[in-house]
Structures are given as structure tokens and as C-alpha cells.
Design a protein around this motif. Structure first.
Motif, short mmCIF file in Angstrom:
data_model
loop_
_atom_site.label_atom_id
_atom_site.label_comp_id
_atom_site.label_asym_id
_atom_site.label_seq_id
_atom_site.Cartn_x
_atom_site.Cartn_y
_atom_site.Cartn_z
N VAL A 98 0.71 -1.08 0.02
CA VAL A 98 -0.08 0.37 0.66
C VAL A 98 0.85 1.56 -0.35
O VAL A 98 0.48 2.17 -0.63
N GLU A 114 0.87 4.05 -2.57
CA GLU A 114 0.19 5.79 -2.48
C GLU A 114 1.35 6.32 -2.61
O GLU A 114 0.75 8.58 -2.67
N ARG A 115 1.91 6.32 -2.35
CA ARG A 115 3.78 7.10 -3.20
C ARG A 115 3.69 7.89 -4.24
O ARG A 115 3.97 8.57 -4.87
N ARG A 119 0.68 8.09 -5.72
CA ARG A 119 -0.58 8.51 -6.32
C ARG A 119 -0.10 10.25 -5.32
O ARG A 119 -0.08 11.31 -5.74
N ALA A 120 0.88 10.17 -4.48
CA ALA A 120 1.73 11.59 -4.02
C ALA A 120 2.47 12.63 -4.84
O ALA A 120 2.36 13.30 -4.90
#
Length: 158
Positions: free
Chosen positions: A8, A12-13, A15-16
Motif C-alpha cells: 500500500v 500511495e507514494r 499517488r502522492a
């Protein structure tokens, strides 16, 4: 991210990174460069994450990644060796140098040695045309590279 985007945190990284560029026009290329800088390569699992984040199709993202040779699909070796294949370098022996490099390293262009030490890549101009054949080892550019000099440069790099 050596094991891919299975956790995850990695997703998430990604997406950031995408969010940091989202207001930019043509954000996909800078995002891909940032992903590769952070993880060492662009994992295929990035495609649907970026497609979703940028409201693009997965095919569009895949097309950009596969079109540009700068984006790697797996981690590069500790040292990347790029041999110029442009016409000026070909005229002074680049093709023979490529054959020597592949035989010496035991890999083909675009591949990494089994020990992960060296990735061999081709490029179609290093801007060192008067001193061909040109080779880039890591960040250093070298001109008039013969097979013997190639081996010496590789010895230093390893």
C-alpha cells in the motif's frame, strides 16, 4: 519497490507523486521521471494507479512508458553503460564496439548482468560526435572508445 507495487505504501507514494504534478500540463512525463528517480524503475503496476490518478486510460499510460527509452521496467544495474549508436559513431566503429560490449558483459542491449552490476544500453547521440565512438559510463562521457578501452572503463566502474 524492488518487489513491485504490491504494498500500500508504494501505491500511495505513486499517488502522492501524481498529486504533486496534477496541476501541470502534460504531467505524465514529470510524474514518470519522479517515480523512476524514487523507485529506480517504473513498475508495470504503476500504470493503472496513474491512469486512475490522472483520468487517463491504462493504454495511454502504457504507451508513454513503452515509447520513451528512458523509462526502465526493472531496476538498472549499479552502473549504466550507454553506447552511442548514431551515424557519426557508427562510422568510426560503434557497431563493433557494441558487439564487443555484449560479448564482454554476456548481455544484449537493454539488459543487466546477472550480478546486477552493469546495465548495457544504447543511445542515439551523446553529443560527442567528433570523438566517436562515444560511451557514457554512469555520468561520465568518454570518447574514442576502443574495445580495450571499454574493458578498462568497465573495470574501473565495477
Amino acid at each position: 519497490m524492488q518487489s513491485g507495487l504490491t504494498d500500500v505504501f508504494a501505491a500511495e507514494r505513486v499517488r502522492a507523486i501524481a498529486a504533486a504534478h496534477q496541476a501541470e500540463r502534460g504531467a505524465l512525463l514529470p510524474i514518470l521521471h519522479d517515480i523512476q528517480a524514487e523507485f529506480g524503475y517504473v513498475d508495470p503496476a504503476v500504470e493503472p494507479v496513474l491512469a486512475d490518478a490522472l483520468n487517463l486510460s491504462t493504454a495511454e499510460v502504457h504507451g508513454v512508458i513503452s515509447f520513451y527509452r528512458d523509462f526502465r521496467r526493472e531496476c538498472a544495474g549499479r552502473v549504466t553503460v550507454r553506447v552511442c549508436r548514431a551515424e557519426a559513431c557508427q562510422a568510426v566503429g560503434a557497431n563493433a564496439l557494441v558487439e564487443h560490449a555484449e560479448a564482454s558483459l554476456g548481455v544484449e542491449m537493454g539488459d543487466t548482468t546477472r550480478d546486477g552490476a552493469v546495465t548495457l544500453d544504447e543511445v542515439f547521440c551523446l553529443g560527442n560526435c567528433a570523438l566517436g565512438p562515444a560511451v557514457q559510463v554512469g555520468d561520465r562521457l568518454h570518447g574514442r572508445v576502443s574495445p580495450a578501452r571499454f574493458d578498462a572503463l568497465l573495470g574501473e566502474a565495477r
